[in-house]
Design an enzyme around this catalytic site. Structure first.
Site, mmCIF file in Angstrom:
data_model
loop_
_atom_site.group_PDB
_atom_site.id
_atom_site.type_symbol
_atom_site.label_atom_id
_atom_site.label_comp_id
_atom_site.label_asym_id
_atom_site.label_seq_id
_atom_site.Cartn_x
_atom_site.Cartn_y
_atom_site.Cartn_z
ATOM 1 N N CYS A 87 -33.460 -21.315 2.414
ATOM 2 C CA CYS A 87 -32.714 -20.430 3.324
ATOM 3 C C CYS A 87 -32.890 -18.896 3.226
ATOM 4 O O CYS A 87 -33.850 -18.593 3.449
ATOM 5 C CB CYS A 87 -31.050 -20.906 2.959
ATOM 6 S SG CYS A 87 -30.168 -20.468 4.440
ATOM 7 N N HIS A 142 -30.597 -26.223 2.416
ATOM 8 C CA HIS A 142 -30.121 -26.136 0.912
ATOM 9 C C HIS A 142 -30.339 -27.367 0.368
ATOM 10 O O HIS A 142 -29.469 -28.357 0.069
ATOM 11 C CB HIS A 142 -28.703 -25.823 1.132
ATOM 12 C CG HIS A 142 -28.452 -24.295 1.426
ATOM 13 N ND1 HIS A 142 -28.040 -23.306 0.183
ATOM 14 C CD2 HIS A 142 -28.416 -23.698 2.384
ATOM 15 C CE1 HIS A 142 -27.934 -22.051 0.914
ATOM 16 N NE2 HIS A 142 -27.836 -22.202 2.046
ATOM 17 N N GLU A 197 -30.713 -28.048 -2.737
ATOM 18 C CA GLU A 197 -29.769 -28.187 -3.847
ATOM 19 C C GLU A 197 -28.367 -28.445 -3.853
ATOM 20 O O GLU A 197 -27.666 -28.958 -4.699
ATOM 21 C CB GLU A 197 -29.721 -26.584 -4.588
ATOM 22 C CG GLU A 197 -28.869 -25.431 -4.176
ATOM 23 C CD GLU A 197 -29.391 -24.969 -2.821
ATOM 24 O OE1 GLU A 197 -30.267 -25.412 -2.083
ATOM 25 O OE2 GLU A 197 -28.658 -24.200 -2.363
HETATM 26 N N1 GLN Z 1 -27.940 -15.911 6.840
HETATM 27 C C1 GLN Z 1 -28.395 -15.741 5.404
HETATM 28 C C2 GLN Z 1 -29.228 -14.653 5.373
HETATM 29 O O1 GLN Z 1 -29.660 -14.233 6.380
HETATM 30 C C3 GLN Z 1 -28.887 -17.126 5.005
HETATM 31 C C4 GLN Z 1 -27.863 -18.303 4.832
HETATM 32 C C5 GLN Z 1 -28.251 -18.868 3.379
HETATM 33 O O2 GLN Z 1 -28.832 -18.687 2.666
HETATM 34 N N2 GLN Z 1 -27.206 -19.975 3.525
HETATM 35 O O3 GLN Z 1 -29.543 -14.198 4.411
#
Ligand code: GLN
Length: 194
Positions: free
Chosen positions: A80, A171, A173
């Site tokens: 992410c 995610h 994890e």
């Molecule tokens: N929207 C977040 C970002 O731009 C990422 C979201 C996340 O890691 N769950 O960093």
């Protein structure tokens, strides 16, 4: 010798990653300083807020240190926000946001919607389906020729690899399933070389 897997612990969902890695019987080290980075063989970059993480990476001196380690082949897994930090191109980022350019993908931040639009869905991979938890997830809008798409949500790439760098827009994890961490640890990391 078993590798020591570092988890970048400046901000975000690092604790769940550390638990996942530890559940595999692998040594984990939380990384907040360049000195701690020296003790790890591989690095996981968690989800969180990539622009905040970018600032903290720069102020802690970790940005340059991590860039050097990635350059010299350290296996790295970004999820992410961690994927955003690894990407070669970040769309809709903050103007001062930096990324490592370690995997040739263009990612658009928050492209699956805002927090309220977070969702869970099955990810298809050659080694089975994964429960994908998407939280304000980035979308992979382009993959370069050297990038291998390992997992898809429908037709879209959501799990990609280029050499020693693995990146997921979800995610893993938070899914109570350590198979992706196991893949990272067993197929991408080797005995400590340093
Ligand atoms: N929207 C977040 C970002 O731009 C990422 C979201 C996340 O890691 N769950 O960093």
């Amino acid at each position: 010798m078993n590798p020591v897997v570092g988890v970048l612990a400046l901000q975000g969902a690092f604790a769940a990653h550390a638990e996942c890695v530890a559940s595999l019987g692998v040594s984990v080290q939380e990384v907040r300083t360049p000195e701690q980075l020296e003790h790890v063989d591989a690095l996981v970059m968690p989800g969180g807020e990539s622009s905040t993480m970018s600032q903290l990476l720069l102020s802690s001196g970790l940005f340059g240190a991590i860039a050097q380690r990635i350059e010299s082949g350290m296996p790295t897994f970004g999820t992410c926000a961690g994927m955003i930090l690894l990407a070669s191109e970040v769309l809709d980022g903050r103007s001062d946001q930096r990324s490592f350019g370690a995997i040739d993908i263009s990612v658009r931040r928050n492209a699956f919607g805002r927090q309220i639009d977070s969702f869970e869905s099955s990810i298809h991979t050659p080694f089975g389906d994964f429960h994908g938890v998407f939280i304000r997830a980035p979308r992979i809008e382009r993959t370069g020729p050297a990038v291998e798409v390992i997992g898809r949500l429908g037709d879209e790439p959501v799990l990609v690899r280029q050499g020693n760098v693995l990146a997921a827009s979800f995610h893993p994890e938070l899914a109570g399933d350590a198979r992706l961490h196991e893949y990272f640890v067993t197929t991408m990391t080797t005995a400590r070389k340093v």
